[in-house]
Design a protein around this motif. Structure first.
Motif, PDB file in Angstrom:
ATOM      1  N   SER A  81      41.111  25.719  66.703  1.00 55.07           N
ATOM      2  CA  SER A  81      40.825  24.977  68.064  1.00 55.07           C
ATOM      3  C   SER A  81      40.738  23.372  67.720  1.00 55.07           C
ATOM      4  N   TYR A 215      44.002  29.721  75.789  1.00 56.40           N
ATOM      5  CA  TYR A 215      43.732  30.916  75.156  1.00 56.40           C
ATOM      6  C   TYR A 215      45.145  31.925  75.469  1.00 56.40           C
ATOM      7  N   GLN A 231      38.848  30.516  71.503  1.00 61.06           N
ATOM      8  CA  GLN A 231      38.591  30.846  72.858  1.00 61.06           C
ATOM      9  C   GLN A 231      39.207  32.364  72.863  1.00 61.06           C
ATOM     10  N   ILE A 232      39.966  32.578  71.885  1.00 65.65           N
ATOM     11  CA  ILE A 232      40.612  34.183  71.689  1.00 65.65           C
ATOM     12  C   ILE A 232      39.322  34.963  71.195  1.00 65.65           C
ATOM     13  N   ARG A 235      36.896  35.304  73.961  1.00 61.14           N
ATOM     14  CA  ARG A 235      37.315  36.321  74.967  1.00 61.14           C
ATOM     15  C   ARG A 235      37.210  37.584  74.686  1.00 61.14           C
TER      16      ARG A 235
END
Length: 298
Positions: A81, A215, A231-232, A235
């Protein structure tokens, strides 16, 4: 000469009181979930799972952050990121300036037609499947470039930068620089960019936040988990409720039974939010100035 104070009427004071109460109410609505998440991330798993946490940590603990940082996927996602955000922001701002500045100059032939074509793309999009086929045909699938190049610039940001250049960088300044023998590239580098710090801060913050929070592109274009952004992984934990045994290394089984998974959600939210919160104070002055200039002179 004595200054004369203007006395407010009772109606004005009542109106301002209502405004302040309304703003205070909005502030409470915004701050409460933020404080709750921050407090829960520093609480014990049992306190979080039992719902005891409100605005202050209960049974102060670092277990959530300890478990999160022991997971190698978190470090992989965090590093990815950071790379996507830094590289993407530099590329986005560069492309935006290179497109917006010529469109802001009256001497640029066909600038209105080009601007119209750019605006059309804001309302009409090819869709997910054509974009995927385009990325695949360019050989960008499952590469880091797939997270950066497809969104090299945004038309809305181009409009903001174009408006700023039109209202701040007069044509007379460019003509004076040309008379002194300054080339276009030198004029942009030595004159335009130093005078455009407010709008550059606006663009950088907008692009950086977008890259950090993205994402969906990773879900579509990436299959190698070593290239996944943070973010993946966040999530997967929050939405898919995915279990990962690496998170429970060196954490007692009793802590896991007390709801470590719930605690990890709050800890990861704080971890994912900290970089943006750290960056904003450094660009706040330029950000506010850039937004106000665009709104007053646009």
């Amino acid at each position: 000469m004595k200054s004369v104070a203007i006395r407010e009427s009772a109606t004005d004071r009542l109106f301002m009181s209502i405004i302040y109460l309304f703003l205070a109410f909005i502030l409470i609505i915004i701050l409460f979930p933020l404080l709750h998440i921050l407090s829960a991330s520093f609480s014990s798993p049992s306190a979080v799972s039992s719902g005891k946490v409100w605005l202050w940590p209960v049974e102060f603990s670092w277990i959530g952050y300890q478990a999160a940082f022991q997971n190698k996927d978190i470090w992989i996602g965090f590093g990815n990121s950071l790379f996507y955000t830094m590289a993407g922001t530099v590329l986005n701002v560069s492309f935006t300036v290179m497109i917006a500045y010529p469109l802001a100059r009256r001497s640029f032939y066909g600038r209105n037609i080009i601007m119209l074509l750019l605006v059309v793309t804001m309302f009409f999009d090819g869709g997910l499947i054509p974009n995927y086929l385009l990325v695949k045909s360019l050989g960008l699938l499952d590469t880091r470039w797939a997270m950066i190049l497809p969104g090299a610039f945004a038309v809305f940001q181009v409009i903001i930068a174009r408006t700023f250049f039109q209202s701040t960088i007069p044509d007379d300044l460019a003509e004076a620089a040309q008379i002194d023998g300054c080339s276009d590239l030198a004029f942009i580098w030595r004159v335009v960019l130093p005078l455009s710090k407010p709008v550059l801060a606006v663009l950088a913050l907008m692009y950086a936040v977008g890259h950090w929070n993205t994402y969906f592109n990773a879900l579509i274009y990436l299959s190698d988990y070593t290239k996944f952004p943070l973010q993946i992984f966040l999530r997967n934990l929050l939405i898919l409720n995915a279990d990962n045994s690496d998170m429970y290394v060196n954490i007692s089984a009793q802590a896991v039974q007390q709801g470590l998974k719930d605690l990890l959600q709050y800890s990861l939210i704080v971890i994912a939010s900290v970089p943006v919160l750290v960056i904003y104070p450094f660009v706040q002055k330029h950000f506010v100035k850039g937004v106000m200039i665009g709104s007053l002179k646009g």
